[in-house]
Scaffold this active site. Structure first.
Site, PDB file in Angstrom:
ATOM      1  N   SER A   1       0.792  -1.230   0.000  1.00 49.00           N
ATOM      2  CA  SER A   1       0.000   0.000   0.000  1.00 49.00           C
ATOM      3  C   SER A   1       0.825   1.282   0.000  1.00 49.00           C
ATOM      4  CB  SER A   1      -0.957   0.011   1.191  1.00 49.00           C
ATOM      5  OG  SER A   1      -2.013  -0.904   0.978  1.00 49.00           O
TER       6      SER A   1
ATOM      7  N   LYS B   1       3.350   6.842   4.463  1.00 48.20           N
ATOM      8  CA  LYS B   1       2.401   5.860   3.942  1.00 48.20           C
ATOM      9  C   LYS B   1       2.950   4.465   4.201  1.00 48.20           C
ATOM     10  CE  LYS B   1      -1.246   4.305   2.258  1.00 48.20           C
ATOM     11  NZ  LYS B   1      -1.073   3.258   3.298  1.00 48.20           N
ATOM     12  N   THR B   2       2.098   3.642   4.789  1.00 50.71           N
ATOM     13  CA  THR B   2       2.480   2.279   5.128  1.00 50.71           C
ATOM     14  C   THR B   2       2.077   1.297   4.039  1.00 50.71           C
ATOM     15  OG1 THR B   2       0.384   1.982   6.284  1.00 50.71           O
ATOM     16  CG2 THR B   2       2.267   2.723   7.600  1.00 50.71           C
ATOM     17  N   GLY B   3       2.609   0.090   4.154  1.00 54.91           N
ATOM     18  CA  GLY B   3       2.206  -1.006   3.276  1.00 54.91           C
ATOM     19  C   GLY B   3       2.351  -2.311   4.026  1.00 54.91           C
TER      20      GLY B   3
END
Length: 297
Positions: A68, A236-238
């Site tokens: 993500s 922003k994470t994933g």
């Protein structure tokens, strides 16, 4: 005497720069990160760009699945599309029941899951996508383009090399092996955040920064060392699923940090095929974030 083409010289210089040996000022940081990664039961990539001039990296030029994190380049491509069309994030798009997949991570289903069709502003979709990592919201934003390749081409047109966007969230949900094809090198992602933080100062980009500075996912990753400080972090994470081999496909976080001492840096941490659980893998990112901030504060 053999004459070397100037273009060849420039190419060699670019390789040297992107090999990311640290400058003397940050050699201790480079060594500590290398030691931290050594022996870990995971493939870890780190890149840090300090004040837009000094770069430190470990496995910085190797490709990792973004998961993500790729919602960030989608968001800046949406902003560019709005700018070209002379619209803004108050513009709305029609979403239908068929676009709201139930078998995916999607907080927006709580509000829109029972409607047949409705109009939703781009700002709300971006908030769901960037702040809560909503997969449906991301795919609806991606559908503004003819194909994911259009977003890939926009990012490829920037002075950055190493980010590949090929698939939607729904594509990756159907075939998890595709997650590895939406990839980035840590250096490329740190460069993208540096470019965004430094040069994207228009009204739409400012709104994106506000959203990412209010990110509610991954508070136990890059953001954890800053929870009680005045530092500003937009990120922003994933996160990936568990693979058939029983390992975590990916746990990622990337963004920019503005420290109280006026230094700023961008950072990308990608962890792939982790043999640890989610809490332990997230703690690795938090520890890396603490190490980096300690050397720059």
């Amino acid at each position: 005497m053999k004459i070397i083409n100037p273009a060849t010289i420039l190419f060699i210089l670019s390789l040297v720069l992107h090999s990311c040996a640290s400058t003397p000022t940050y050699t201790p940081l480079q060594k500590e990160l290398e030691k931290f990664v050594e022996g870990k039961d995971a493939r870890i990539g780190i890149a840090v760009i300090i004040d837009s001039k000094d770069t430190v990296a470990v496995n910085g030029s190797k490709a990792f699945p973004m998961l993500s994190v790729y919602k960030f380049p989608i968001a800046i491509a949406v902003a560019d599309l709005c700018s070209k069309n002379e619209t803004d994030f108050n513009d709305s798009c029609l979403i239908t029941r068929n676009e709201l997949h139930r078998d995916t991570y999607s907080p927006m289903l709580k509000k829109y899951g029972d409607v047949d069709s409705t109009y939703v502003t781009l700002h709300e979709l971006l908030a769901y996508s960037l702040q809560q990592s909503d997969n449906n919201a991301s795919d609806i934003l991606l559908s503004l383009f003819s194909t994911p390749a259009e977003v890939h081409n926009y990012i490829s047109g920037l002075p950055i090399d190493g980010i590949t966007i090929r698939w939607s969230e729904n594509d990756m949900h159907k075939d998890t092996t595709l997650c590895y094809e939406n990839s980035a090198t840590p250096i490329a992602m740190a460069e993208l955040f540096d470019l965004f933080d430094r040069e994207y100062n228009d009204a739409l980009s400012t709104q994106l920064k506000t959203l990412m500075e209010s990110c509610t996912t991954g508070t136990d990753r890059l953001a954890k060392p800053f929870m009680t400080t005045n530092a500003v972090i937009g990120h922003k994470t994933g996160t990936g699923d568990v693979t058939p081999a029983g390992r975590l496909m990916a746990v990622n976080d990337a963004g920019y940090v503005h420290l109280p001492n006026k230094h700023r840096y961008t950072i990308a941490v990608f962890i792939t095929d982790s043999g640890y659980n989610m809490t332990q893998t997230s703690a690795l990112i938090s520890s890396i974030s603490e190490i980096v901030s300690r050397h720059i504060l």
